[in-house]
Design an enzyme around this catalytic site. Structure first.
Site, PDB file in Angstrom:
ATOM      1  N   CYS A   2      53.679 -32.324 -24.771  1.00 14.46           N
ATOM      2  CA  CYS A   2      55.029 -32.832 -24.272  1.00 14.46           C
ATOM      3  C   CYS A   2      55.596 -33.876 -24.994  1.00 14.46           C
ATOM      4  O   CYS A   2      55.306 -34.408 -25.829  1.00 14.46           O
ATOM      5  CB  CYS A   2      54.827 -33.522 -22.573  1.00 14.46           C
ATOM      6  SG  CYS A   2      54.008 -32.164 -21.370  1.00 14.46           S
ATOM      7  N   ARG A  27      53.889 -31.228 -31.618  1.00 17.00           N
ATOM      8  CA  ARG A  27      53.140 -31.759 -30.378  1.00 17.00           C
ATOM      9  C   ARG A  27      52.604 -30.654 -29.515  1.00 17.00           C
ATOM     10  O   ARG A  27      51.539 -30.715 -28.881  1.00 17.00           O
ATOM     11  CB  ARG A  27      53.665 -32.787 -29.745  1.00 17.00           C
ATOM     12  CG  ARG A  27      53.945 -33.948 -30.188  1.00 17.00           C
ATOM     13  CD  ARG A  27      54.863 -34.890 -29.685  1.00 17.00           C
ATOM     14  NE  ARG A  27      54.193 -35.403 -28.567  1.00 17.00           N
ATOM     15  CZ  ARG A  27      53.670 -36.456 -28.547  1.00 17.00           C
ATOM     16  NH1 ARG A  27      53.524 -37.253 -29.421  1.00 17.00           N
ATOM     17  NH2 ARG A  27      52.635 -36.916 -27.501  1.00 17.00           N
ATOM     18  N   TRP A  76      54.277 -28.969 -21.883  1.00 21.04           N
ATOM     19  CA  TRP A  76      53.039 -28.397 -22.161  1.00 21.04           C
ATOM     20  C   TRP A  76      52.405 -28.235 -20.616  1.00 21.04           C
ATOM     21  O   TRP A  76      51.988 -29.520 -20.172  1.00 21.04           O
ATOM     22  CB  TRP A  76      52.180 -29.316 -23.001  1.00 21.04           C
ATOM     23  CG  TRP A  76      50.845 -28.543 -23.570  1.00 21.04           C
ATOM     24  CD1 TRP A  76      50.787 -27.620 -24.546  1.00 21.04           C
ATOM     25  CD2 TRP A  76      49.412 -28.661 -22.884  1.00 21.04           C
ATOM     26  NE1 TRP A  76      49.658 -27.262 -24.710  1.00 21.04           N
ATOM     27  CE2 TRP A  76      48.879 -27.736 -23.817  1.00 21.04           C
ATOM     28  CE3 TRP A  76      49.104 -29.493 -21.935  1.00 21.04           C
ATOM     29  CZ2 TRP A  76      47.481 -27.621 -23.614  1.00 21.04           C
ATOM     30  CZ3 TRP A  76      48.008 -29.373 -21.795  1.00 21.04           C
ATOM     31  CH2 TRP A  76      47.085 -28.504 -22.441  1.00 21.04           C
ATOM     32  N   ASN A 102      56.265 -37.004 -19.189  1.00 22.43           N
ATOM     33  CA  ASN A 102      55.047 -36.638 -19.802  1.00 22.43           C
ATOM     34  C   ASN A 102      53.834 -37.284 -19.083  1.00 22.43           C
ATOM     35  O   ASN A 102      53.987 -38.178 -18.558  1.00 22.43           O
ATOM     36  CB  ASN A 102      54.976 -37.362 -21.400  1.00 22.43           C
ATOM     37  CG  ASN A 102      55.868 -36.752 -22.270  1.00 22.43           C
ATOM     38  OD1 ASN A 102      56.679 -35.723 -22.180  1.00 22.43           O
ATOM     39  ND2 ASN A 102      55.961 -37.205 -23.419  1.00 22.43           N
ATOM     40  N   GLY A 103      52.707 -36.496 -19.183  1.00 25.57           N
ATOM     41  CA  GLY A 103      51.602 -37.162 -18.482  1.00 25.57           C
ATOM     42  C   GLY A 103      51.362 -36.350 -17.030  1.00 25.57           C
ATOM     43  O   GLY A 103      51.812 -35.334 -16.888  1.00 25.57           O
ATOM     44  N   GLU A 485      33.561 -29.107 -38.633  1.00 26.07           N
ATOM     45  CA  GLU A 485      35.201 -29.371 -38.646  1.00 26.07           C
ATOM     46  C   GLU A 485      35.661 -27.692 -39.150  1.00 26.07           C
ATOM     47  O   GLU A 485      36.795 -27.466 -39.194  1.00 26.07           O
ATOM     48  CB  GLU A 485      35.450 -30.517 -39.528  1.00 26.07           C
ATOM     49  CG  GLU A 485      36.869 -30.479 -40.248  1.00 26.07           C
ATOM     50  CD  GLU A 485      37.707 -30.959 -38.837  1.00 26.07           C
ATOM     51  OE1 GLU A 485      37.448 -30.924 -37.735  1.00 26.07           O
ATOM     52  OE2 GLU A 485      39.055 -30.553 -39.223  1.00 26.07           O
ATOM     53  N   LYS A 489      38.398 -25.699 -37.473  1.00 32.81           N
ATOM     54  CA  LYS A 489      39.930 -25.424 -38.178  1.00 32.81           C
ATOM     55  C   LYS A 489      40.065 -24.102 -37.795  1.00 32.81           C
ATOM     56  O   LYS A 489      41.095 -23.653 -37.434  1.00 32.81           O
ATOM     57  CB  LYS A 489      40.007 -25.783 -39.579  1.00 32.81           C
ATOM     58  CG  LYS A 489      39.878 -27.104 -40.038  1.00 32.81           C
ATOM     59  CD  LYS A 489      41.278 -27.653 -39.892  1.00 32.81           C
ATOM     60  CE  LYS A 489      41.728 -28.220 -38.673  1.00 32.81           C
ATOM     61  NZ  LYS A 489      41.100 -29.502 -37.957  1.00 32.81           N
ATOM     62  N   GLU A 492      40.831 -23.044 -34.202  1.00 34.66           N
ATOM     63  CA  GLU A 492      41.984 -23.574 -33.836  1.00 34.66           C
ATOM     64  C   GLU A 492      43.300 -22.602 -33.993  1.00 34.66           C
ATOM     65  O   GLU A 492      44.182 -22.388 -33.497  1.00 34.66           O
ATOM     66  CB  GLU A 492      42.351 -24.896 -34.347  1.00 34.66           C
ATOM     67  CG  GLU A 492      41.818 -26.071 -33.605  1.00 34.66           C
ATOM     68  CD  GLU A 492      41.950 -27.482 -34.452  1.00 34.66           C
ATOM     69  OE1 GLU A 492      42.099 -28.172 -33.692  1.00 34.66           O
ATOM     70  OE2 GLU A 492      41.788 -27.632 -35.500  1.00 34.66           O
ATOM     71  N   HIS A 508      16.733 -22.050 -34.579  1.00 31.26           N
ATOM     72  CA  HIS A 508      16.553 -21.959 -33.159  1.00 31.26           C
ATOM     73  C   HIS A 508      17.704 -21.193 -32.161  1.00 31.26           C
ATOM     74  O   HIS A 508      18.076 -21.784 -31.189  1.00 31.26           O
ATOM     75  CB  HIS A 508      16.514 -23.491 -32.853  1.00 31.26           C
ATOM     76  CG  HIS A 508      15.308 -24.123 -33.204  1.00 31.26           C
ATOM     77  ND1 HIS A 508      14.186 -23.988 -32.982  1.00 31.26           N
ATOM     78  CD2 HIS A 508      15.500 -24.952 -34.469  1.00 31.26           C
ATOM     79  CE1 HIS A 508      13.265 -24.712 -33.967  1.00 31.26           C
ATOM     80  NE2 HIS A 508      14.057 -25.106 -34.774  1.00 31.26           N
ATOM     81  N   LYS A 607      48.991 -31.223 -30.026  1.00 36.54           N
ATOM     82  CA  LYS A 607      48.877 -32.261 -31.096  1.00 36.54           C
ATOM     83  C   LYS A 607      48.186 -33.521 -30.577  1.00 36.54           C
ATOM     84  O   LYS A 607      47.106 -34.059 -31.334  1.00 36.54           O
ATOM     85  CB  LYS A 607      50.063 -32.529 -32.034  1.00 36.54           C
ATOM     86  CG  LYS A 607      50.189 -33.713 -33.155  1.00 36.54           C
ATOM     87  CD  LYS A 607      49.346 -32.833 -34.480  1.00 36.54           C
ATOM     88  CE  LYS A 607      48.847 -33.882 -35.451  1.00 36.54           C
ATOM     89  NZ  LYS A 607      47.893 -33.376 -36.071  1.00 36.54           N
TER      90      LYS A 607
HETATM   91  C1  G6P Z   1      43.859 -32.500 -30.312  1.00 38.05           C
HETATM   92  C2  G6P Z   1      44.565 -32.212 -31.649  1.00 38.05           C
HETATM   93  C3  G6P Z   1      43.326 -32.265 -32.911  1.00 38.05           C
HETATM   94  C4  G6P Z   1      42.865 -33.742 -32.857  1.00 38.05           C
HETATM   95  C5  G6P Z   1      42.394 -34.071 -31.425  1.00 38.05           C
HETATM   96  C6  G6P Z   1      42.282 -35.728 -31.185  1.00 38.05           C
HETATM   97  O1  G6P Z   1      42.896 -31.715 -29.886  1.00 38.05           O
HETATM   98  O2  G6P Z   1      44.802 -30.833 -31.671  1.00 38.05           O
HETATM   99  O3  G6P Z   1      43.820 -32.013 -34.140  1.00 38.05           O
HETATM  100  O4  G6P Z   1      41.866 -33.913 -33.496  1.00 38.05           O
HETATM  101  O5  G6P Z   1      43.459 -33.775 -30.257  1.00 38.05           O
HETATM  102  O6  G6P Z   1      43.281 -36.291 -31.616  1.00 38.05           O
HETATM  103  P1  G6P Z   1      43.554 -37.760 -32.081  1.00 38.05           P
HETATM  104  O7  G6P Z   1      44.979 -37.931 -32.008  1.00 38.05           O
HETATM  105  O8  G6P Z   1      42.646 -38.687 -30.959  1.00 38.05           O
HETATM  106  O9  G6P Z   1      42.670 -37.876 -33.433  1.00 38.05           O
END
Ligand code: G6P
Length: 612
Positions: A2, A27, A76, A102-103, A485, A489, A492, A508, A607
């Site tokens: 949002c 975002r 969103w 927002n929220g 990670e 990536k 995502e 396992h 984001k």
């Molecule tokens: C969302 C974003 C990620 C990020 C995570 C934590 O899932 O898409 O890229 O790592 O939030 O966000 P932050 O702002 O707390 O690092």
């Protein structure tokens, strides 16, 4: 997740609102809309839809909105599907008030039933709409900001709002409780936004609203009050980065630009954090006294998503050089655990945005238990930085791509520096050892550049693997988090199921998945676990898995197992996650591009996750 933009001034509001919404696109959103006040008709006009801003622009080209006061919103969806009716702005029964939000309003159902009983007419399924009807209810003989304050006292949840009314078109009202909201100060104009990029084209002077504050903006004045109407004076801050940094600068995607920025960010960070010609590490903004840090006996790291993976690397770093027991949990679990934290614990919260709802809740939980909180954060003045006892800024610059890249390696760099610093003040590492660590860290920017020079090879490899149905990422020790990670990536941005695993756990479970349709990314730079990992790769090869290996330059042995090798420059294994991250980001990026995915704004992701 949002986005809010508000404008009041002499200029036409529509282009400013649209530009702001575009700046907030990163975002993540599924619908958008704007409202302006047109003085000639004394009316509020709304245009909104489910879809992207370019579609809203098409409508506005045919039916523009005039006026110098307005609000814009990217939604969103949380309550109610993404459609036109549920998109913001929302209006009250008499079309007198318009609101963006927002929220989440947690008690919206009970408020809605009450308002329905009182005769209000609801159009959407959103929680947002209750706010505008509540304001309408109170907005009889009092100013708009007072009706907002009265309404806010009844709302439970975490939110930020922007409100305008045709009865008082000389003002724009904003309020925050849990979600960020900033005021941008201009000349004969003022702005309201949920995030700085929305207004950086117009002003760099901003005020960060604090919890439960209401702001009234006119075109030449702003007034902030608490919920009881008592005026609060807040200093403005100058945002140091400008919009150029938030542009793509010729790169096809923000993500690619951000991947390529990592060496320069690393170089600046090290320059800023290491006092010239010494081995002294400086965290100038960090307010927790050295004496307190020295006496820390336990560390608990909390974070979400990519920041959690940075935290996992941090666990290995801090345990090995600071000799402290380090626990870590994702914030959404941490906040609900029945934790018994010792008073000599330090909670480290890591967050790019500093607005992630679960991480903030985790921090508040720790603060309730009177535990010291140190945050690692990228966004100046964000809620997390204001609620923590100490802050270490990661200085990665604005990260626009939803999938985090440069913020991750900047978090890692800060964790290495903090580890060396803490080990130093605890007397566990001599200055010679610290210096040796810093010298190794200083090699990182050049080594990252060397990796980036070979991105063509990684792109070609990625294209060969783009249509694999699933990926497994394996690593050990400090590169086990790198595997998590790497998998994150990929899933995502390409939507390919991908899983990260510590290689030693393969037997396992995950080994059952291995066959010729499975791509397995094996992270095996030179290290003390090299041979263990080598054996794991052999096990995968003998089951027909398609192996992509990451290994150190000069490792010819690995070629016995696969011809797909991404070579990394030599570095002390302790710092290898700072290099490993880059090829994994590039691999994910190029696979997603090949599959035609929306790399910078992957579906369903945001984001900054400002709701639980
Ligand atoms: C969302 C974003 C990620 C990020 C995570 C934590 O899932 O898409 O890229 O790592 O939030 O966000 P932050 O702002 O707390 O690092």
């Amino acid at each position: 997740m949002c986005g809010i933009i508000g404008y009041i001034g002499d200029r036409p509001a529509q282009p400013i609102l649209l530009n702001g919404l575009r700046r907030l696109e990163y975002r993540g959103y599924d619908s958008c809309g704007i409202v302006t006040f047109l003085a000639q008709k004394n009316s509020l006009s709304v245009r909104k839809l489910a879809g992207k801003i370019r579609e809203l622009e098409k409508i506005l080209r045919k039916r523009p909105l005039r006026g110098n006061l307005g609000l814009g919103h990217n939604r969103w969806a949380t309550h109610g599907v993404p459609n036109q009716v549920n998109a913001h702005p929302h209006t009250d029964c008499s079309q007198e008030i318009a609101l963006v939000h927002n929220g989440i309003i947690e008690n919206y159902e009970s408020l809605k039933s009450q308002l329905l009983r009182e005769g209000h007419d609801f159009k959407s399924q959103t929680d947002t709409e209750v706010i505008v009807h509540l304001i309408e209810k109170f907005y009889k003989y009092i100013p708009l900001e007072e009706a907002v304050r009265k309404s806010l006292k009844l709302l439970v949840g975490s939110f930020a709002i922007g409100v305008i009314s045709k009865r008082e078109p000389e003002k724009l009202v904003g309020a925050r409780q849990g979600s960020p909201l900033i005021v941008g100060l201009g000349k004969n104009e003022n702005f309201l936004a949920s995030d700085a990029p929305a207004i950086l084209d117009y002003t760099k002077e901003v005020i960060f609203l604090e919890e439960s504050e209401v702001v009234t903006l006119t075109k030449d004045k702003i007034k902030i009050t608490d919920l009881d109407g008592k005026e609060v004076i807040r200093q403005s801050t100058k945002i140091s980065w400008d919009i150029v940094q938030a542009e793509r600068q010729g790169y096809k995607h923000f993500m690619l630009k951000e991947i390529n920025e990592q060496p320069i960010i690393m170089e600046h960070l090290l320059e800023m954090r290491i006092k010239k010609d010494t081995s002294q590490i400086i965290f100038a903004e960090q307010k927790i006294p050295e004496e307190k840090l020295k006496n820390i006996k336990h560390i608990f790291i909390v974070a979400c998503g990519t920041a959690y993976h940075a935290g996992l690397v941090g666990k290995y770093i801090l345990e090995s050089i600071c000799k402290l027991p380090v626990q870590i949990d994702v914030s959404s679990e941490f906040r609900y655990r029945k934790l018994v934290l010792d008073e000599d614990t330090l909670v480290i919260a890591i967050s790019q945005s500093g607005e992630t709802a679960d991480t903030l809740a985790g921090v508040r939980e720790a603060k309730k238990q009177k535990i010291l909180v140190l945050s690692f954060c990228n966004v100046l003045g964000s809620t997390l930085t204001r609620e923590s006892d100490g802050v270490i800024y990661t200085h990665a610059g604005p990260e626009i791509g939803v999938a985090s890249t440069k913020a991750y390696t900047a978090q890692l760099a800060c964790l290495y520096l903090f580890g060396l610093y803490l080990a130093g003040i605890k007397g566990l590492l001599s200055s010679t050892k610290i210096n040796a660590g810093l010298q190794e860290l200083k090699k990182v920017p050049k080594l990252q550049e060397a990796i980036l020079r070979r991105q063509g090879e990684i792109a070609a490899l990625a294209r060969r693997y783009a249509y694999f149905g699933s990926f497994l990422y394996l690593g050990r020790n400090l590169n086990y988090p790198s595997a998590l990670e790497g998998a994150l990536k990929l899933k995502e941005i390409s939507y390919i199921p991908a899983e990260g695993y510590p290689a030693g756990e393969m037997k396992h479970g995950p080994i059952a998945l291995i066959d010729e349709y499975r791509a397995v990314v094996c992270i095996n730079p030179e290290s003390r676990v090299y041979t263990k990992m080598f054996s794991n790769i052999q096990e995968i090869k003998s089951r027909g898995g398609r192996i992509i290996a990451l290994a150190t330059e000069g490792d010819t042995k690995i070629k016995e197992l696969t011809k797909e090798v991404i070579y990394l420059p030599k570095i002390d294994e302790f710092f290898s996650p700072l290099l490993v991250a880059l090829p994994l980001q590039l691999l994910a990026y190029h696979i997603a591009v090949k599959r035609g995915c929306d790399v910078d704004q992957p579906r369903n992701l945001a984001k900054s996750v400002t709701v639980e």
